[in-house]
Design a protein around this motif. Structure first.
Motif, PDB file in Angstrom:
ATOM      1  N   GLY A 118       0.820  -1.209   0.000  1.00 10.61           N
ATOM      2  CA  GLY A 118       0.000   0.000   0.000  1.00 10.61           C
ATOM      3  C   GLY A 118       0.852   1.256   0.000  1.00 10.61           C
ATOM      4  N   ASN A 119       0.516   2.203   0.867  1.00 11.92           N
ATOM      5  CA  ASN A 119       1.185   3.507   0.841  1.00 11.92           C
ATOM      6  C   ASN A 119       2.448   3.577   1.689  1.00 11.92           C
ATOM      7  OD1 ASN A 119      -0.718   4.627  -0.883  1.00 11.92           O
ATOM      8  ND2 ASN A 119      -2.097   5.130   0.820  1.00 11.92           N
ATOM      9  N   THR A 120       2.620   2.632   2.616  1.00 13.85           N
ATOM     10  CA  THR A 120       3.799   2.718   3.478  1.00 13.85           C
ATOM     11  C   THR A 120       5.034   2.231   2.736  1.00 13.85           C
ATOM     12  OG1 THR A 120       3.252   0.560   4.428  1.00 13.85           O
ATOM     13  CG2 THR A 120       2.499   2.515   5.632  1.00 13.85           C
ATOM     14  N   VAL A 121       6.167   2.909   3.030  1.00  6.07           N
ATOM     15  CA  VAL A 121       7.381   2.694   2.243  1.00  6.07           C
ATOM     16  C   VAL A 121       8.477   2.002   3.049  1.00  6.07           C
ATOM     17  CG1 VAL A 121       9.201   3.926   0.966  1.00  6.07           C
ATOM     18  CG2 VAL A 121       6.832   4.756   0.877  1.00  6.07           C
ATOM     19  N   GLU A 122       8.507   2.268   4.365  1.00  8.80           N
ATOM     20  CA  GLU A 122       9.584   1.742   5.189  1.00  8.80           C
ATOM     21  C   GLU A 122       8.993   1.227   6.494  1.00  8.80           C
ATOM     22  OE1 GLU A 122      12.796   4.486   6.100  1.00  8.80           O
ATOM     23  OE2 GLU A 122      14.099   2.737   6.382  1.00  8.80           O
ATOM     24  N   HIS A 123       9.476   0.035   6.918  1.00  6.81           N
ATOM     25  CA  HIS A 123       8.954  -0.512   8.175  1.00  6.81           C
ATOM     26  C   HIS A 123       9.734   0.081   9.351  1.00  6.81           C
ATOM     27  CE1 HIS A 123       7.316  -3.271  11.113  1.00  6.81           C
ATOM     28  NE2 HIS A 123       6.443  -3.666  10.195  1.00  6.81           N
ATOM     29  N   VAL A 124       9.008   0.302  10.458  1.00  4.38           N
ATOM     30  CA  VAL A 124       9.663   0.854  11.656  1.00  4.38           C
ATOM     31  C   VAL A 124      10.780  -0.059  12.129  1.00  4.38           C
ATOM     32  CG1 VAL A 124       8.000  -0.185  13.289  1.00  4.38           C
ATOM     33  CG2 VAL A 124       9.188   1.937  13.923  1.00  4.38           C
ATOM     34  N   LYS A 125      10.693  -1.369  11.863  1.00  4.43           N
ATOM     35  CA  LYS A 125      11.756  -2.263  12.330  1.00  4.43           C
ATOM     36  C   LYS A 125      13.033  -2.097  11.504  1.00  4.43           C
ATOM     37  CE  LYS A 125       9.697  -6.372  11.907  1.00  4.43           C
ATOM     38  NZ  LYS A 125       9.595  -7.857  11.958  1.00  4.43           N
ATOM     39  N   ASP A 126      12.932  -1.442  10.355  1.00  2.60           N
ATOM     40  CA  ASP A 126      14.132  -1.076   9.587  1.00  2.60           C
ATOM     41  C   ASP A 126      14.602   0.334   9.944  1.00  2.60           C
ATOM     42  OD1 ASP A 126      14.118  -3.499   8.061  1.00  2.60           O
ATOM     43  OD2 ASP A 126      12.412  -2.671   6.947  1.00  2.60           O
ATOM     44  N   ALA A 127      13.660   1.242  10.137  1.00  3.92           N
ATOM     45  CA  ALA A 127      14.011   2.653  10.381  1.00  3.92           C
ATOM     46  C   ALA A 127      14.517   2.880  11.809  1.00  3.92           C
ATOM     47  CB  ALA A 127      12.796   3.542  10.114  1.00  3.92           C
ATOM     48  N   ALA A 128      13.826   2.313  12.806  1.00  2.28           N
ATOM     49  CA  ALA A 128      14.142   2.647  14.199  1.00  2.28           C
ATOM     50  C   ALA A 128      15.569   2.252  14.610  1.00  2.28           C
ATOM     51  CB  ALA A 128      13.109   2.014  15.136  1.00  2.28           C
ATOM     52  N   PRO A 129      16.074   1.061  14.203  1.00  2.00           N
ATOM     53  CA  PRO A 129      17.448   0.728  14.606  1.00  2.00           C
ATOM     54  C   PRO A 129      18.473   1.705  14.029  1.00  2.00           C
ATOM     55  CG  PRO A 129      16.304  -1.226  13.779  1.00  2.00           C
ATOM     56  CD  PRO A 129      15.431  -0.041  13.474  1.00  2.00           C
ATOM     57  N   ILE A 130      18.178   2.260  12.860  1.00  2.00           N
ATOM     58  CA  ILE A 130      19.103   3.240  12.269  1.00  2.00           C
ATOM     59  C   ILE A 130      19.105   4.512  13.120  1.00  2.00           C
ATOM     60  CG2 ILE A 130      19.552   4.651  10.224  1.00  2.00           C
ATOM     61  CD1 ILE A 130      18.045   2.373   8.641  1.00  2.00           C
ATOM     62  N   LEU A 131      17.913   4.936  13.513  1.00  2.00           N
ATOM     63  CA  LEU A 131      17.816   6.122  14.374  1.00  2.00           C
ATOM     64  C   LEU A 131      18.550   5.866  15.697  1.00  2.00           C
ATOM     65  CD1 LEU A 131      14.072   6.951  13.675  1.00  2.00           C
ATOM     66  CD2 LEU A 131      16.091   8.053  12.684  1.00  2.00           C
ATOM     67  N   GLY A 132      18.488   4.626  16.139  1.00  2.00           N
ATOM     68  CA  GLY A 132      19.193   4.245  17.368  1.00  2.00           C
ATOM     69  C   GLY A 132      20.708   4.348  17.240  1.00  2.00           C
ATOM     70  N   LYS A 133      21.206   4.282  16.000  1.00  2.00           N
ATOM     71  CA  LYS A 133      22.657   4.467  15.777  1.00  2.00           C
ATOM     72  C   LYS A 133      23.009   5.948  15.645  1.00  2.00           C
ATOM     73  CE  LYS A 133      23.490   0.049  15.569  1.00  2.00           C
ATOM     74  NZ  LYS A 133      23.715  -0.542  16.885  1.00  2.00           N
ATOM     75  N   TYR A 134      22.087   6.742  15.132  1.00  2.00           N
ATOM     76  CA  TYR A 134      22.381   8.176  14.948  1.00  2.00           C
ATOM     77  C   TYR A 134      22.316   8.948  16.263  1.00  2.00           C
ATOM     78  CZ  TYR A 134      21.386   7.483   9.911  1.00  2.00           C
ATOM     79  OH  TYR A 134      21.372   7.065   8.610  1.00  2.00           O
ATOM     80  N   PHE A 135      21.415   8.496  17.165  1.00  2.00           N
ATOM     81  CA  PHE A 135      21.115   9.292  18.366  1.00  2.00           C
ATOM     82  C   PHE A 135      21.400   8.503  19.643  1.00  2.00           C
ATOM     83  CE2 PHE A 135      17.911  10.712  15.126  1.00  2.00           C
ATOM     84  CZ  PHE A 135      18.489  11.954  14.877  1.00  2.00           C
ATOM     85  N   ASP A 136      21.508   9.259  20.750  1.00  2.00           N
ATOM     86  CA  ASP A 136      21.610   8.647  22.081  1.00  2.00           C
ATOM     87  C   ASP A 136      20.252   8.590  22.765  1.00  2.00           C
ATOM     88  OD1 ASP A 136      24.653   8.460  22.401  1.00  2.00           O
ATOM     89  OD2 ASP A 136      24.341  10.535  21.759  1.00  2.00           O
ATOM     90  N   ILE A 137      19.370   9.549  22.437  1.00  2.00           N
ATOM     91  CA  ILE A 137      17.994   9.562  22.947  1.00  2.00           C
ATOM     92  C   ILE A 137      17.091   9.861  21.753  1.00  2.00           C
ATOM     93  CG2 ILE A 137      16.324  10.699  24.489  1.00  2.00           C
ATOM     94  CD1 ILE A 137      18.655  11.541  26.287  1.00  2.00           C
ATOM     95  N   LEU A 138      15.977   9.141  21.669  1.00  2.00           N
ATOM     96  CA  LEU A 138      15.031   9.368  20.571  1.00  2.00           C
ATOM     97  C   LEU A 138      13.696   9.833  21.162  1.00  2.00           C
ATOM     98  CD1 LEU A 138      14.510   9.094  17.521  1.00  2.00           C
ATOM     99  CD2 LEU A 138      13.838   6.714  17.940  1.00  2.00           C
TER     100      LEU A 138
END
Ligand code: CP
Length: 317
Positions: free
Chosen positions: A87-107
């Protein structure tokens, strides 16, 4: 503290309030606590106060802060497990969130309710998926059902404004609105005032506007607004949409809007609102521009609430 999602993450509410007030007195006293730490603020819907106050708080603690308007500029996220993403969703949170976890110390994340399916909203899928997959501390900047930074701010503001020896009477009153709004602020305020336990707490709303009993348990609930307002020391004004027949507007009775005549029923109560507010729909000009309104002080205190929470999280990372 390794997350801040609800009042259950705060073992000592008065201690947290005092910590926030200490930051208000000396904003830069811990200006190196967050040195070499980076915080990400993700917004899936609009914000002014939450976004800016959290940025200021992070900077006061020496953190680098990056804001991402994910709802506007990011890929449409999928949150359901085992979704077939045709459908309209492009990226799963299980792919996106771990990346954010590498960029940041607190989300930090602001999500929102659909107001279409109560079970979905109250499952808090969005923020829980970020907690599950980010691998770093997550702070709610408002979720589908709660707004904890707002509520901590509200307890701070009440503490600052109350000097009498007896317990204050706090009234949460429903107010009219033209659009169906989330129940987050009302739920969260109820949850925090009940957990704080230092006030007589009354909730008043028209029939059909009950809140989830998990949050209101301990409060007196009445459909008689005038009765509720009697001798109140604080009146917290907020609209919310219906809970049982979920996300609807059943009542828009303008007589529920607080004005000076109604305020005379109170003990010269201070009037609060989380903002933004629709003037002369939710709250009258005469109240907002009058001496009893503490809404600007309340919004300004958002910085100190955020700073207290972030400093507690920084201690553990
Ligand atoms: N009270 C509040 O959360 O305001 P914003 O939506 O502007 O962040």
């Amino acid at each position: 503290m390794n997350k801040f999602i609800s009042v259950h993450d705060v073992p000592d509410i008065p201690g947290m309030v005092q910590k926030a007030l200490a930051y208000k007195a000396a904003p830069l006293k811990d200006k190196t606590l967050g040195q070499n730490k980076r915080i990400g603020l993700l917004f899936l819907n609009p914000s002014m106060r939450t976004r800016l106050s959290t940025q200021v708080a992070a900077q006061n603690l020496g953190m680098e802060c990056i804001v991402f308007n994910a709802g506007q500029d990011g890929w449409a996220l999928e949150f359901e497990e085992e979704a077939i993403m045709s459908g309209n969703t492009v990226e799963h949170v299980k792919d996106a969130a771990p990346i954010l976890g590498k960029y940041f110390d607190i989300l930090c994340i602001r999500t929102f309710p659909s107001l279409k399916n109560r079970d979905d909203d109250y499952s808090e899928l969005y923020i829980n998926q970020f907690i599950k997959y980010a691998g770093i501390p997550v702070v709610s900047l408002e979720s589908a059902t709660l707004h904890p930074l707002q509520s901590l701010t509200d307890i701070i503001t009440i503490t600052e404004n109350y000097t009498a020896q007896r317990r204050p009477k706090i009234v949460l009153t429903w107010a009219p609105h033209v659009k169906p709004l989330p129940q987050c602020v009302a739920n969260s305020f109820s949850q925090w005032v009940n957990a704080w336990g230092q006030a007589d707490f009354v909730i008043t709303h028209p029939e059909d506007y009950e809140l989830h009993p998990d949050f209101t348990k301990g409060a007196t609930i009445t459909h008689n607004q005038d009765e509720a307002l009697k001798d109140a020391d604080f009146v917290y004004v907020k609209n919310w949409s219906t809970f049982n027949d979920y996300g609807r507007i059943y009542c828009n009775d303008p007589s529920w809007m607080l004005n000076n005549e109604k305020l005379r029923l109170t003990n010269n109560a201070k009037v609060m609102h989380c903002l933004p507010v629709r003037r002369n729909v939710e709250l009258s000009d005469e109240i907002l521009d009058g001496p009893n309104s503490i809404v600007t002080q309340e919004a300004a205190n958002r910085v100190w609430a955020a700073q207290a929470v972030l400093s507690e999280i920084l201690k553990g990372i």
